[in-house]
Design an enzyme around this catalytic site. Structure first.
Site, short mmCIF file in Angstrom:
data_model
loop_
_atom_site.label_atom_id
_atom_site.label_comp_id
_atom_site.label_asym_id
_atom_site.label_seq_id
_atom_site.Cartn_x
_atom_site.Cartn_y
_atom_site.Cartn_z
N GLU A 1 9.94 -5.99 6.59
CA GLU A 1 8.66 -6.19 7.06
C GLU A 1 7.97 -6.68 5.99
O GLU A 1 8.09 -6.43 4.84
CB GLU A 1 8.17 -5.05 7.68
CG GLU A 1 7.85 -4.85 9.23
CD GLU A 1 6.70 -5.62 9.55
OE1 GLU A 1 6.62 -6.72 9.11
OE2 GLU A 1 6.12 -5.30 10.51
N ASP A 2 6.66 -7.51 6.26
CA ASP A 2 5.91 -8.20 5.39
C ASP A 2 5.00 -6.70 5.05
O ASP A 2 4.72 -6.41 3.87
CB ASP A 2 5.02 -8.98 5.65
CG ASP A 2 4.33 -8.84 7.30
OD1 ASP A 2 4.75 -7.96 7.85
OD2 ASP A 2 3.87 -9.76 7.71
N ASP B 1 1.19 -1.01 8.33
CA ASP B 1 0.00 -0.59 8.31
C ASP B 1 0.04 0.70 9.12
O ASP B 1 -0.01 1.92 8.67
CB ASP B 1 -0.83 -1.72 9.32
CG ASP B 1 -2.33 -1.47 9.07
OD1 ASP B 1 -2.82 -0.61 9.77
OD2 ASP B 1 -3.09 -2.25 8.74
N PHE C 1 -7.66 -5.78 4.55
CA PHE C 1 -6.91 -7.02 5.12
C PHE C 1 -6.77 -8.01 4.21
O PHE C 1 -7.46 -8.68 3.39
CB PHE C 1 -7.96 -7.56 6.28
CG PHE C 1 -6.95 -8.48 7.14
CD1 PHE C 1 -6.14 -7.91 8.07
CD2 PHE C 1 -6.97 -9.82 6.71
CE1 PHE C 1 -5.40 -8.81 8.81
CE2 PHE C 1 -6.28 -10.59 7.78
CZ PHE C 1 -5.27 -9.91 8.68
N ARG D 1 -0.25 -18.00 5.45
CA ARG D 1 0.96 -17.75 5.33
C ARG D 1 1.58 -18.35 4.14
O ARG D 1 2.55 -17.76 3.73
CB ARG D 1 2.04 -17.93 6.52
CG ARG D 1 1.61 -17.31 7.85
CD ARG D 1 2.78 -17.18 8.92
NE ARG D 1 2.21 -16.87 10.36
CZ ARG D 1 2.34 -15.49 10.59
NH1 ARG D 1 2.58 -14.43 9.91
NH2 ARG D 1 2.05 -15.08 11.91
P1 IMP Z 1 1.29 -1.80 12.19
O1 IMP Z 1 2.19 -1.84 13.31
O2 IMP Z 1 -0.25 -1.26 12.50
O3 IMP Z 1 1.96 -1.05 11.22
O4 IMP Z 1 1.05 -3.26 11.69
C1 IMP Z 1 2.04 -4.08 11.16
C2 IMP Z 1 1.99 -5.44 11.31
O5 IMP Z 1 0.76 -5.87 11.24
C3 IMP Z 1 2.47 -6.41 10.12
O6 IMP Z 1 3.81 -6.88 10.68
C4 IMP Z 1 1.39 -7.54 10.14
O7 IMP Z 1 2.12 -8.80 10.82
C5 IMP Z 1 0.30 -7.10 10.71
N1 IMP Z 1 -0.60 -6.66 9.39
C6 IMP Z 1 -0.79 -5.45 9.12
N2 IMP Z 1 -1.81 -5.40 8.11
C7 IMP Z 1 -2.05 -6.66 7.92
C8 IMP Z 1 -2.82 -7.52 6.86
O8 IMP Z 1 -3.59 -6.81 6.03
N3 IMP Z 1 -2.68 -8.66 7.01
C9 IMP Z 1 -2.25 -9.49 8.01
N4 IMP Z 1 -1.32 -8.79 8.76
C10 IMP Z 1 -1.38 -7.57 8.73
#
Ligand code: IMP
Length: 188
Positions: free
Chosen positions: A112-113, A116, A165, A178
């Protein structure tokens, strides 16, 4: 040109928002070296072929960078899950693109990148176990510990960052940003 002008030039604008430099590519390369070293150590001498799952689109750059450093055989497949619209996690996990490999009886490393809330990664981990994966490891370039709300262990974390963010190195703001090799944080 003065320092003030240089700093202004370092900022980027995507849609209606401005972002300032946050993690330079040099630091990212060191983070990726470290993550790959840990994966190589854990999988040293493995006789199976683990599957690397690239979480599209954000993890494309990080996945490629990690894979180049792995010294055991892996198979690559991609999946698309998204819980983000704009700059806020919606909490809803969508699955517009399915798995491209059969994970039954296979070890899997999700790449994963950023993690969150953890909704995306944990939903994917559960999906992979439900499809018969024998072991699922989570590898993420970045995570936000102040927001992460799951009991699940994150096996390989490149760097923990504050709850802000960010864009760049695969990460987007409504599909822009990206392509940058550095990471930028929203300038508020
Ligand atoms: P989660 O499901 O809340 O953990 O969110 C994860 C996904 O949200 C990641 O795969 C990202 O694509 C996106 N994401 C979370 N934080 C950021 C951010 O700071 N910038 C851009 N995308 C984010």
């Amino acid at each position: 040109m003065g320092i003030g002008q240089l700093l202004v030039m370092d900022k980027i604008t995507l849609h209606n928002k401005t972002f300032k430099p946050f993690i330079k590519n040099d630091e990212l390369e060191a983070i990726i070296d470290n993550v790959a070293d840990r994966i190589n150590a854990d999988f040293e001498g493995c006789t199976d072929v683990p599957i690397i799952i690239c979480v599209l689109n954000g993890a494309v750059m990080f996945t490629a960078a990690v894979m180049k450093r792995l010294n055991f055989n892996v198979e690559l497949c991609s999946i698309k899950l998204s819980s983000y619209v704009g700059t806020q996690s919606t909490g809803t996990v969508l699955v517009p693109l399915g798995l491209t490999s059969d994970v039954k009886d296979r070890r899997v490393i999700i790449v994963e990148d950023i993690v969150d809330t953890g909704n995306t990664i944990v939903a994917l981990k559960e999906l992979l176990y439900s499809k018969g994966a024998t072991d699922v490891k989570i590898c993420t370039m970045l995570m936000k510990p102040d927001v992460y709300a799951k009991p699940d262990k994150l096996d390989y974390v490149g760097k923990a960052i504050p709850n802000a963010f960010i864009v760049g190195y695969g990460l987007d703001y409504d599909e822009l940003g990206r392509q940058y090799k550095d990471i930028y944080v929203i300038d508020e």
